[in-house]
Design an enzyme around this catalytic site. Structure first.
Site, PDB file in Angstrom:
ATOM      1  N   LYS A   8       0.820  -1.219   0.000  1.00 41.07           N
ATOM      2  CA  LYS A   8       0.000   0.000   0.000  1.00 41.07           C
ATOM      3  C   LYS A   8       0.852   1.268   0.000  1.00 41.07           C
ATOM      4  CE  LYS A   8      -0.922   0.016   4.937  1.00 41.07           C
ATOM      5  NZ  LYS A   8       0.163   0.928   5.278  1.00 41.07           N
ATOM      6  N   ARG A  82      -8.220   1.801  10.517  1.00 39.83           N
ATOM      7  CA  ARG A  82      -7.828   0.403  10.610  1.00 39.83           C
ATOM      8  C   ARG A  82      -8.715  -0.398  11.545  1.00 39.83           C
ATOM      9  NH1 ARG A  82      -1.886   0.854   9.187  1.00 39.83           N
ATOM     10  NH2 ARG A  82      -0.985  -1.151   9.579  1.00 39.83           N
ATOM     11  N   ARG A 121      12.408  -5.530   2.641  1.00 40.10           N
ATOM     12  CA  ARG A 121      12.144  -4.083   2.648  1.00 40.10           C
ATOM     13  C   ARG A 121      13.236  -3.327   3.402  1.00 40.10           C
ATOM     14  NH1 ARG A 121       6.558  -1.748   4.549  1.00 40.10           N
ATOM     15  NH2 ARG A 121       6.909  -3.069   6.352  1.00 40.10           N
ATOM     16  N   ARG A 154      12.936  -1.976   9.369  1.00 43.19           N
ATOM     17  CA  ARG A 154      12.028  -1.550  10.434  1.00 43.19           C
ATOM     18  C   ARG A 154      11.987  -2.578  11.561  1.00 43.19           C
ATOM     19  NH1 ARG A 154       6.492   0.225   7.605  1.00 43.19           N
ATOM     20  NH2 ARG A 154       5.648  -1.114   9.234  1.00 43.19           N
ATOM     21  N   ARG A 165       1.254  -9.058  12.868  1.00 43.84           N
ATOM     22  CA  ARG A 165       0.567  -7.945  12.170  1.00 43.84           C
ATOM     23  C   ARG A 165      -0.504  -8.477  11.213  1.00 43.84           C
ATOM     24  NH1 ARG A 165       5.767  -5.317   9.927  1.00 43.84           N
ATOM     25  NH2 ARG A 165       4.417  -4.057   8.609  1.00 43.84           N
TER      26      ARG A 165
END
Ligand code: AP5
Length: 215
Positions: A8, A82, A121, A154, A165
């Site tokens: 996203k 969310r 990532r 991260r 998550r």
């Protein structure tokens, strides 16, 4: 609406550049607060690092203030709302300002693909730009193209936290899709996040164009 790591943030960046929108990412805003080391930031960090959602009352307050400071037309919300409680609070704030949502994008991807994407990532802790060790490399290894900051992994991108998550998404965020789907005057677009970033953008842009949005 999109499970973590489905892409996203990547698509939001492309869409905001292409359609001259303003990008408001709840994750970026909360990470900035955490990085500032304030008391609020320390509390937020405990939830974020564990792969849990930050409590609704805190997020709603933080995002209400960000929305008020960015009240021009053409806003792309990334990561908010969310939960159904957050969606209701957003509805109230928009209604009070005489505004409403135009489009909700629902993007999905297979959990195994998500874990692969997230493990590669690398993120810029300063400007939030996102890269990937295989599919989206910066010009100079380990350094942000835009601001020259050293890229980081991260803290919530460790595999066990990613799985938490994903579970949090299924339990708390998926009900928001049902909350929006079928609402009169609101378009909900479904996009498959599995293709290349370019293919996903093409499909997303085509669906927006069908609705007469963007070009
Ligand atoms: P947030 O920052 O919103 O994280 P997230 O939803 O977990 O999503 P990600 O940023 O992990 O993934 P993404 O889908 O944006 O993927 P990306 O484009 O980077 O939230 C973090 C935390 O903050 C939450 O866990 C929570 O604690 C808190 N929080 C935030 N908002 C909240 C709220 N409203 N309420 C409560 N708490 C909140 O892509 C991932 C990787 O894949 C990248 O390396 C990218 O280069 C690569 N990639 C992307 N697309 C493709 C593709 N099509 N093909 C190949 N590679 C791709």
């Amino acid at each position: 609406m999109c499970p973590p790591g489905a892409g996203k943030g990547t698509q939001a960046k492309q869409l905001t550049d292409r359609f001259h929108l303003r990008h408001l990412s709840s994750g970026d805003i909360l990470r900035a607060e955490k990085a500032a080391g304030t008391d609020l930031g320390k509390t937020l960090g405990q939830y974020m690092d564990a792969g849990k959602l930050v409590p609704d009352d805190v997020v709603v307050k933080v995002m209400a203030s960000a929305l008020s400071a960015n009240n021009a037309a053409g806003l792309l919300l990334d990561g908010f709302p969310r939960t159904v409680e957050q969606a209701k609070a957003l509805d109230d704030q928009l209604a009070a300002a005489g505004k409403a949502l135009d489009v909700v994008v629902v993007m999905d991807a297979d959990p195994a693909l998500i874990v692969r994407r997230i493990s590669g990532r690398r993120s810029c802790p300063k400007c939030g730009r996102v890269y990937h060790t295989e599919t989206l490399k910066p010009r100079k290894d380990g350094v942000c193209d835009d601001c020259g900051t050293t890229l980081v992994l991260r803290e919530d991108d460790r595999e066990e936290v990613v799985r938490q998550r994903l579970e949090t998404y299924r339990r708390q965020t998926e009900p928001v899709i049902a909350y929006y789907r079928g609402r009169a005057g609101l378009k909900v677009i479904d996009v498959d996040g599995a293709g290349t970033p370019k293919a996903v953008l093409k499909s997303l842009a085509a669906k927006l164009a069908e609705l007469g949005l963007g070009s």
